[in-house]
Design a protein around this motif. Structure first.
Motif, PDB file in Angstrom:
ATOM      1  N   SER A 280      -9.290   1.488  -3.661  1.00  0.00           N
ATOM      2  CA  SER A 280      -8.812   1.534  -5.035  1.00  0.00           C
ATOM      3  C   SER A 280      -8.027   0.281  -5.401  1.00  0.00           C
ATOM      4  CB  SER A 280      -7.940   2.783  -5.239  1.00  0.00           C
ATOM      5  OG  SER A 280      -7.419   2.829  -6.548  1.00  0.00           O
ATOM      6  N   LEU A 281      -7.144  -0.168  -4.510  1.00  0.00           N
ATOM      7  CA  LEU A 281      -6.347  -1.363  -4.787  1.00  0.00           C
ATOM      8  C   LEU A 281      -7.228  -2.602  -4.907  1.00  0.00           C
ATOM      9  CD1 LEU A 281      -3.335  -0.714  -2.374  1.00  0.00           C
ATOM     10  CD2 LEU A 281      -3.309  -0.593  -4.865  1.00  0.00           C
ATOM     11  N   GLU A 282      -8.263  -2.689  -4.077  1.00  0.00           N
ATOM     12  CA  GLU A 282      -9.175  -3.832  -4.163  1.00  0.00           C
ATOM     13  C   GLU A 282     -10.032  -3.751  -5.429  1.00  0.00           C
ATOM     14  OE1 GLU A 282     -11.409  -3.727  -0.580  1.00  0.00           O
ATOM     15  OE2 GLU A 282      -9.772  -4.445   0.698  1.00  0.00           O
TER      16      GLU A 282
ATOM     17  N   LEU B 295      -1.669   4.872 -11.217  1.00  0.00           N
ATOM     18  CA  LEU B 295      -1.194   6.255 -11.231  1.00  0.00           C
ATOM     19  C   LEU B 295       0.264   6.339 -10.817  1.00  0.00           C
ATOM     20  CD1 LEU B 295      -4.100   8.390  -9.695  1.00  0.00           C
ATOM     21  CD2 LEU B 295      -3.172   8.565 -12.001  1.00  0.00           C
ATOM     22  N   THR B 296       0.609   5.634  -9.758  1.00  0.00           N
ATOM     23  CA  THR B 296       1.982   5.676  -9.265  1.00  0.00           C
ATOM     24  C   THR B 296       2.946   5.067 -10.278  1.00  0.00           C
ATOM     25  OG1 THR B 296       1.205   5.572  -6.970  1.00  0.00           O
ATOM     26  CG2 THR B 296       3.495   4.955  -7.377  1.00  0.00           C
TER      27      THR B 296
ATOM     28  N   VAL C 105       0.836  -1.198   0.000  1.00  0.00           N
ATOM     29  CA  VAL C 105       0.000   0.000   0.000  1.00  0.00           C
ATOM     30  C   VAL C 105       0.872   1.249   0.000  1.00  0.00           C
ATOM     31  CG1 VAL C 105      -1.697   1.306   1.333  1.00  0.00           C
ATOM     32  CG2 VAL C 105      -1.923  -1.177   1.119  1.00  0.00           C
ATOM     33  N   TRP C 106       1.914   1.240   0.805  1.00  0.00           N
ATOM     34  CA  TRP C 106       2.816   2.399   0.893  1.00  0.00           C
ATOM     35  C   TRP C 106       3.448   2.718  -0.464  1.00  0.00           C
ATOM     36  CZ3 TRP C 106       8.445   1.931   1.032  1.00  0.00           C
ATOM     37  CH2 TRP C 106       9.096   3.147   1.278  1.00  0.00           C
ATOM     38  N   LYS C 107       3.938   1.709  -1.160  1.00  0.00           N
ATOM     39  CA  LYS C 107       4.556   1.929  -2.470  1.00  0.00           C
ATOM     40  C   LYS C 107       3.523   2.366  -3.505  1.00  0.00           C
ATOM     41  CE  LYS C 107       8.513  -1.163  -1.835  1.00  0.00           C
ATOM     42  NZ  LYS C 107       9.204  -2.389  -2.301  1.00  0.00           N
ATOM     43  N   SER C 108       2.330   1.782  -3.444  1.00  0.00           N
ATOM     44  CA  SER C 108       1.285   2.163  -4.390  1.00  0.00           C
ATOM     45  C   SER C 108       0.813   3.593  -4.164  1.00  0.00           C
ATOM     46  CB  SER C 108       0.095   1.205  -4.260  1.00  0.00           C
ATOM     47  OG  SER C 108       0.471  -0.126  -4.539  1.00  0.00           O
ATOM     48  N   PHE C 109       0.898   4.043  -2.920  1.00  0.00           N
ATOM     49  CA  PHE C 109       0.421   5.375  -2.551  1.00  0.00           C
ATOM     50  C   PHE C 109       1.440   6.473  -2.861  1.00  0.00           C
ATOM     51  CE2 PHE C 109      -2.315   7.351   1.073  1.00  0.00           C
ATOM     52  CZ  PHE C 109      -2.878   8.211   0.145  1.00  0.00           C
ATOM     53  N   GLY C 110       2.651   6.065  -3.290  1.00  0.00           N
ATOM     54  CA  GLY C 110       3.669   7.049  -3.592  1.00  0.00           C
ATOM     55  C   GLY C 110       4.630   7.301  -2.458  1.00  0.00           C
TER      56      GLY C 110
ATOM     57  N   GLY D  10      15.943   0.733   2.553  1.00  0.00           N
ATOM     58  CA  GLY D  10      16.408   0.077   1.337  1.00  0.00           C
ATOM     59  C   GLY D  10      15.786   0.598   0.068  1.00  0.00           C
ATOM     60  N   ASP D  11      14.994   1.668   0.165  1.00  0.00           N
ATOM     61  CA  ASP D  11      14.310   2.212  -1.000  1.00  0.00           C
ATOM     62  C   ASP D  11      15.117   3.361  -1.577  1.00  0.00           C
ATOM     63  OD1 ASP D  11      11.765   2.354  -2.639  1.00  0.00           O
ATOM     64  OD2 ASP D  11      11.898   4.411  -1.913  1.00  0.00           O
ATOM     65  N   HIS D  12      15.411   3.282  -2.860  1.00  0.00           N
ATOM     66  CA  HIS D  12      16.212   4.315  -3.515  1.00  0.00           C
ATOM     67  C   HIS D  12      15.412   5.025  -4.601  1.00  0.00           C
ATOM     68  CE1 HIS D  12      19.639   2.728  -1.363  1.00  0.00           C
ATOM     69  NE2 HIS D  12      19.385   1.527  -1.834  1.00  0.00           N
ATOM     70  N   ASP D  13      14.104   5.058  -4.461  1.00  0.00           N
ATOM     71  CA  ASP D  13      13.275   5.754  -5.438  1.00  0.00           C
ATOM     72  C   ASP D  13      13.575   7.245  -5.398  1.00  0.00           C
ATOM     73  OD1 ASP D  13      10.904   5.900  -7.276  1.00  0.00           O
ATOM     74  OD2 ASP D  13      10.199   7.207  -5.667  1.00  0.00           O
ATOM     75  N   ASP D  14      13.654   7.849  -6.602  1.00  0.00           N
ATOM     76  CA  ASP D  14      13.873   9.291  -6.685  1.00  0.00           C
ATOM     77  C   ASP D  14      12.605   9.996  -6.240  1.00  0.00           C
ATOM     78  OD1 ASP D  14      14.573  11.829  -7.265  1.00  0.00           O
ATOM     79  OD2 ASP D  14      14.751  11.569  -9.435  1.00  0.00           O
ATOM     80  N   SER D  15      12.707  10.728  -5.156  1.00  0.00           N
ATOM     81  CA  SER D  15      11.497  11.266  -4.537  1.00  0.00           C
ATOM     82  C   SER D  15      11.165  12.680  -4.963  1.00  0.00           C
ATOM     83  CB  SER D  15      11.656  11.236  -3.009  1.00  0.00           C
ATOM     84  OG  SER D  15      12.760  12.023  -2.622  1.00  0.00           O
TER      85      SER D  15
END
Length: 378
Positions: free
Chosen positions: A105-107, A366-367, A83-88, A145-150
């Motif tokens: 939305s995910l469901e 969307l994400t 959920v956290w990753k899907s939410f951005g 451990g997340d290296h997503d460009d924020s």
């Protein structure tokens, strides 16, 4: 390797038998070796001495916190990371407030299904009951451990945080429609100005952003932005140097009030934090139009995620803490679209359209779209 507890037990007897000065020296040694504070080190040394005197071996000392059963199941923790990753990747307080809409939305779009990957109605109940602090604690490892460009995970958030609503209440009706306008100018390879305009509704936080091709007049930009807002625009707050006769004429014709930030603030104007660090890779002159199309797709996806899923809170007053310190009070966090519908300014047809769009939006899609567009703009 000696553990902190073993080190405390090693020094426990000598600490109790030492003078005040020698105790300070022992405390310095233990805190430097373990990273503990002096108060915690003092507590551990005394605790270990009491256990030695009671005949309790070191192996029998148990950290109760580690044996304490976790309140939330491992399946709920796995679903929380999804959920956290899907939410951005928002912080816990925003994820907690938007958890219900995100799960719906995910469901609805098949990302979370009963019986798949351990997800169930009981896991949903756990996620709805989880607190913001617990969310941040459980996601600590995932964040490390997340290296997503924020950069630019949301648009308009900087203005929401920086704009002093309490200083302009005399201009505001208690309903949506008054927008703060920010303009960001970027030079294209041909030396022309490419302008990005952001509208942020001061009352509900509704955000709309668009990048315009070089040569577009500011009055045309404002007109297009107003047409894109799904409700009536009653006023705009512009940077001091923007208003001119053409804008004034257009505003009067459309019954829109115009004010400048210099009319409401002392000192520097509202910070441009929304676009900090943004560098649009417009490339060669012939690629400018294609880049503008891509970045406008990014703005659209970001605005949908922010307006339909990301809760915002408004200041409602002040309170005094027991110690006499003034603290700002806020209302309950709600999404801009829910605030808009609750305001009562929409007709039934507009309300129905917003409900339909809200149900049709896939937060995970969307994400993913935002990540894809961001990768093409680096």
């Amino acid at each position: 390797m000696t553990s902190p507890i073993q080190l405390a037990r090693t020094y426990a007897r000598s600490y109790e038998a030492s003078s005040r000065k020698d105790k300070g020296t022992i405390l310095d040694t233990v805190t430097e070796a373990t990273g503990w504070t002096r108060d915690h080190a003092r507590h551990q040394l005394r605790s270990q001495f009491n256990q030695i005197r009671a005949g309790v071996s070191l192996d029998a000392v148990v950290d109760r916190r580690r044996l304490k059963p976790k309140k939330f199941s491992p399946r709920a923790q796995l679903a929380l990371e999804l959920v956290w990753k899907s939410f951005g990747r928002p912080c816990g307080k925003y994820l907690e407030a938007g958890m219900s809409d995100c799960l719906d939305s995910l469901e609805r779009h098949g990302h979370l299904c009963e019986g798949r990957h351990g997800y169930s109605s009981s896991v949903r109940r756990e996620l709805l009951n989880i607190s913001a602090a617990t969310i941040d604690r459980y996601l600590r490892g995932a964040k490390a451990g997340d290296h997503d460009d924020s950069w630019l995970t949301g648009t308009g958030a900087g203005m929401r945080a920086s704009f002093p609503r309490q200083r302009m209440r005399s201009l505001l009706e208690p309903e949506p429609g008054y927008f703060l306008v920010e303009l960001l100018t970027i030079k294209t390879p041909t030396g022309e100005d490419c302008v990005t305009v952001t509208f942020t509704d001061v009352e509900i936080g509704w955000v709309q952003t668009k990048t315009f091709a070089p040569g577009t007049q500011v009055v045309d930009m404002l007109a297009q932005m107003v047409r894109g807002v799904p409700f009536v625009v009653t006023g705009v707050l512009l940077p001091p140097a923007v208003p001119d006769s053409a804008i004034t004429t257009w505003a009067e014709a459309n019954l829109i009030e115009i004010h400048c930030t210099s009319d409401l603030r002392q000192g520097p104007r509202v910070p441009d934090r929304t676009f900090s660090g943004l560098d649009l890779p417009l490339g060669t002159p012939h690629a400018t139009d294609a880049a503008i199309i891509r970045v406008n797709g990014l703005w659209s996806a970001l605005a949908d995620r922010l307006n339909y899923f990301m809760p915002v809170k408004n200041p409602v007053g002040w309170r005094l803490t027991p110690s006499g310190v003034r603290r700002r009070e806020y209302d309950k966090p709600r999404t801009p679209v829910s605030r808009l519908i609750a305001s009562g300014i929409l007709c039934p047809e507009q309300t129905r359209e917003l409900h339909e769009k809200s149900r049709g939006l896939d937060i995970a899609g969307l994400t993913a779209r935002i990540a894809e567009l961001k990768s093409t703009l680096h």
